[in-house]
Design an enzyme around this catalytic site. Structure first.
Site, PDB file in Angstrom:
ATOM      1  N   GLU A  67      42.779  58.800  29.354  1.00 35.89           N
ATOM      2  CA  GLU A  67      43.373  59.071  30.657  1.00 35.89           C
ATOM      3  C   GLU A  67      42.396  58.861  31.813  1.00 35.89           C
ATOM      4  O   GLU A  67      42.789  58.689  32.958  1.00 35.89           O
ATOM      5  CB  GLU A  67      43.937  60.496  30.714  1.00 35.89           C
ATOM      6  N   ASP A  96      34.819  24.141  48.121  1.00 37.26           N
ATOM      7  CA  ASP A  96      34.993  23.082  49.100  1.00 37.26           C
ATOM      8  C   ASP A  96      33.602  22.673  49.576  1.00 37.26           C
ATOM      9  O   ASP A  96      32.613  23.370  49.354  1.00 37.26           O
ATOM     10  CB  ASP A  96      35.840  23.614  50.260  1.00 37.26           C
TER      11      ASP A  96
END
Length: 920
Positions: free
Chosen positions: A354, A396
């Protein structure tokens, strides 16, 4: 001495920049032909732009029901009511409630919520509170951190432009002819005025005025231009500005980006001025088409999301198999099915990690805070781990690896050797050129000033200038040397300058320009071109002194050399890429620029191109062929946005975790498709919206730090999962054995919940733990099968010592009947908590804990505190509250032996496991 008129000199100068276009611009445009650039636009809109480009200005204005001086306000409002506002759809931020839901809806959070509901129904309020608190804490930490980062990113967004300068006619201009014709009244018509309007109010047919620095607010057609140079790098990837004209092209082949009189929304004016008419607004612009494509495409699950979900379901399936076995065995052997159900529910809670949502969120949030100190905005927390898992970074070129500016790279003689003489004469030519300086002149002047070649210019006096024109593609200045002689210095396109040269300077001597020398000259310039440089020739002549010079005087020149220009890489590019390669990240360059320029930049930043794959090749290849091609090539040129997106998706399909770094409009689709999109604060807004991470500084070295932080984050998350999975598996085995052979519950449901809570607290400091450097050297992935294997190897070790504890409590301390079950449960509670806490230190590293690898101070303190609490609970005054009792002193001697044996056996298993499978 006679100077040409200012008008002549200024008009001549305004034509000088046109030689830009005719060096590599031709190559640049050819690179876009056939690559499918126009596919980003709807065919109807592409044809609309082509028709606008080919129309005469008057005809286009008539078709748009406009006028050379623009609309009246009423006319513009009428068009606006018909076509709508000039707005591009952007990725809208999620409402807070939907964002909160997305932060909550993980498999573990949903399962824990179910367990909390079952606990509430069965009356177990303690379990309900503990489980609910874990879920809420994890959800709100994630929500708060992402919300804060998104607000910071929103503050960076700048729309294409806030306002535009628009021509507006006076309403009386419409009424004047009517009053003149019918009433004989002459109305005074005010001249058209320039007004600043928000770009959202622009409509097709508006006439706008542009100057240097302006962003283009819509797709426009140039009506009049003076030396208009545009930066289209964000759109096409071209590294140098391109010139735009008012003249209609002779022909168009269907690619709107080739049109020399069309301006695209989102590009900007570098220099010059123009008047243009708006032909498309909003979603019908090229920018709008790309934006629509980006926001209409759902984000594919990232590697992190897929990995976390796969691990979650592995542990959930394990719980659903083991919990029914526990229920069945306890119900059959103890004959109390309600008690067995409560015990099984406690086991289910214990089996479910949990704390995982909170550990994951806390670890990612810590990474985001660390990167924020490096001036990096993390918009999506998952991107932190994807940073670490990334094994391919696509980037790029223009503005990302390069500085996005023109600099003088070479000044050589005719033979290609460095020459200060050439720099000097180029500097004098640029220095005495009238009017505004073009980008190449600015680059020459800046370079010469940096090299301290500026004093020579003041030794000359300006005499005259022969301006640039389109046919000659060169320009000359005439200066007077200190000895009184005139000197003509010519600079321009190589072929055009050579046409008026008859000699070549070789050292201190001038040689006739024969066929052999001409071939040699062309070889040198071709070599410079193949390095991606824009080459300008420089020639000189000492003419007879005269008052005025004209074009015919540009003859019988001596070619002295060349100046060559490029867009240089950022200083941090090469070391950043080298560091990424050292950490197992392969870098690939994806650009819209041509292959010559791209190869030059790649060489400068240390990337070996090993063959350049062009956009035309990507277009032609099928998916299977492209899957091989993207692995074989690291440099891709002449790409459209669709090509970049396809390459990124193919790399992901090949099993890579892919990052993409870009700042242009043409990068947005790939940024969205990548596992991690990286942009910069100067990027266009559509790129920043598509990105997961935004860099606020130009240095790329932060990429390496991001990768290491991502791997640290992943390693700490993996620690928790391994610890929890193996520990829980061992506990379940121990419970199954105890349930089968012991006539009472080995531990009460309350004990299991408290034990689980204390263990979880001990692990809460894991996000702040150190990670061994050896675990950060390679990209890391989620491996559910590996986690399952780890669980099977290490889980039973704890069961061996749990069973040893059972035997000790049963035979040594007499806890062998229901009457002594509290003693038995207390003994196993302490042993189980201490072994589980020790496993935090044992499994956090493949090395010898405490000696070769020591945990961070917060983790040491937390685990020590929990171990102390575990011992005090049965020995302290609140033991009865927890249904525990004090343990005999002899128990702790046995406990020490058990803990030593547990650590020794675990260390032996670590060595075997690491040699056979590796630690990650």
């Amino acid at each position: 001495m006679k100077f040409p008129s200012l008008k002549k000199r200024f008009a001549g100068f305004l034509r000088t920049r046109r030689f830009f276009r005719h060096f590599h611009r031709r190559v640049m445009l050819e690179s876009l032909v056939g690559t499918g650039v126009s596919r980003e636009l709807a065919p109807a809109h592409a044809q609309e732009l082509i028709a606008a480009a080919q129309s005469a200005p008057d005809a286009l204005l008539a078709r748009l029901d406009s006028h050379a001086d623009g609309f009246t306000e009423a006319q513009a409002e009428a068009v606006r009511s018909r076509v709508g506002l000039n707005e591009v759809d952007h990725e809208k931020p999620l409402p807070w409630w939907l964002h909160l839901w997305h932060c909550y809806r993980t498999p573990f959070s949903l399962l824990l919520t179910l367990l909390a509901v079952v606990s509430y129904v069965t009356g177990d309020m303690k379990a309900t509170v503990v489980i609910g608190a874990m879920v809420l804490l994890a959800t709100f930490i994630r929500f708060w951190q992402e919300r804060k980062s998104n607000r910071a990113a929103d503050a960076l967004k700048a729309m294409v432009s806030n306002t535009a300068t628009v021509m507006r006619r006076d309403v009386s201009e419409e009424a004047a002819p009517i009053f003149e014709r019918y009433y004989g009244v002459h109305l005074h018509v005010k001249p058209a005025r320039r007004v600043e309007l928000p770009i959202r109010l622009l409509v097709p047919g508006d006439v706008i005025v542009l100057s240097a620095g302006d962003m283009i607010p819509a797709d426009c057609r140039v009506l009049r231009a003076q030396d208009l140079f545009m930066n289209q790098a964000a759109m096409t990837g071209e590294s140098l500005p391109v010139e735009k004209y008012a003249q209609a092209p002779a022909a168009a082949d269907g690619n709107p980006l080739e049109l020399d009189n069309i301006l695209f929304m989102g590009t900007n004016v570098v220099s010059g001025s123009a008047t243009a008419v708006v032909v498309a607004t909003g979603q019908r612009t090229y920018f709008g088409a790309l934006a629509q494509r980006v926001i209409s495409t759902d984000r594919a699950p990232t590697q992190f999301q897929a990995g976390v979900n796969s691990v979650a379901w592995l542990l959930i399936r394990f719980m659903f198999v083991m919990a029914p076995l526990v229920l069945l065995i306890n119900g059959v052997t103890k004959h109390d099915w309600m008690q067995a159900l409560l015990f099984t529910l406690s086991i289910a809670v214990g089996l479910t990690p949990e704390m995982l949502p909170m550990i994951v969120t806390s670890t990612l949030a810590k990474g985001a805070v660390f990167l924020s100190r490096k001036k990096v905005i993390v918009k999506r927390l998952d991107a932190i781990q994807n940073f670490g898992a990334m094994d391919v970074l696509c980037t790029d070129k223009t503005g990302t690896l390069t500085q996005d500016k023109v600099v003088l790279a070479r000044h050589t003689d005719v033979w290609g050797e460095p020459s200060d003489e050439v720099l000097t004469f180029a500097y004098v030519n640029s220095y005495y050129q009238t009017g505004l300086k073009n980008l190449l002149d600015v680059a020459v002047l800046e370079h010469a000033e940096h090299a301290r070649h500026t004093d020579i210019a003041t030794a000359f006096q300006p005499i005259d200038e022969i301006p640039f024109d389109f046919q000659r593609r060169r320009m000359s200045v005439v200066v007077q040397a200190p000895d009184g002689a005139h000197l003509l210095i010519c600079k321009g396109a190589v072929e055009e300058v050579m046409q008026v040269c008859s000699r070549v300077r070789h050292g201190d001597a001038d040689e006739p320009l024969d066929a052999a020398l001409l071939a040699r000259v062309r070889d040198v310039t071709a070599a410079l071109n193949h390095e991606g440089l824009r080459v300008v020739a420089v020639a000189v002549k000492t003419p007879p002194n005269q008052a005025e010079y004209r074009v015919p005087d540009e003859c019988d020149l001596t070619l002295i050399g060349y100046v060559a220009f490029l867009d240089p890489p950022k200083e941090s590019a090469a070391p950043a890429l080298e560091a990424l390669a050292a950490h197992g990240v392969r870098v690939k360059v994806l650009t819209g620029d041509n292959e010559l320029v791209t190869a030059k930049v790649c060489k400068d930043v240390g990337l070996a191109p090993n063959g350049v794959l062009l956009g035309t090749d990507v277009e032609r290849l099928g998916d299977a062929e492209l899957a091989s091609a993207v692995e074989a090539h690291d440099v891709f040129a002449k790409l459209t946005p669709a090509h970049k997106d396809r390459i990124v998706r193919q790399l992901k399909a090949n099993g890579h975790v892919v990052g993409f770094m870009g700042d242009g409009i043409n990068d947005a689709p790939a940024l969205r498709s990548a596992d991690i999109g990286i942009s910069v604060d100067t990027a266009v807004d559509i790129a920043k919206e598509a990105a997961d991470i935004i860099l606020l500084e130009k240095s790329l070295m932060v990429l390496e730090e991001g990768v290491l932080e991502g791997r640290t984050t992943f390693a700490n998350m993996l620690k928790y999962i391994k610890m929890t999975a193996s520990s829980n598996f061992g506990n379940v085995l121990s419970v199954l054995v105890a349930s089968a052979f012991i006539p009472f519950l080995p531990m009460l449901p309350m004990h299991l919940l408290v034990l689980n809570l204390l263990y979880d607290i001990s692990q809460s400091a894991i996000p702040f733990d150190r990670v061994d450097p050896e675990l950060l050297t390679a990209p890391q992935r989620w491996d559910p099968a590996g986690i399952g294997r780890f669980m099977v190897f290490f889980g039973p070790i704890s069961s061996v010592f749990d069973i040893t504890t059972y035997l000790a409590m049963w035979f040594l301390f007499g806890a062998s009947s229901p009457a002594q079950q509290t003693l038995f449960q207390s003994g196993w509670f302490v042993e189980s908590l201490l072994t589980q806490t020790l496993i935090v230190h044992m499994i956090r590293t493949p090395k010898l804990p405490f000696l070769q690898s020591r945990a961070a101070t917060p983790l040491l303190a937390m685990t020590a505190a929990i171990m102390a609490v575990g011992i005090l609970m049965p020995m302290g005054p609140f033991a009865h509250y927890f249904k525990l009792q004090a343990l005999p002193a002899a128990y702790f001697a046995v406990l020490a032996a058990i803990l030593v044996g547990y650590m020794a056996l675990t260390q032996l298993m670590k060595g075997y496991y690491n040699r056979r499978f590796g630690w990650q």
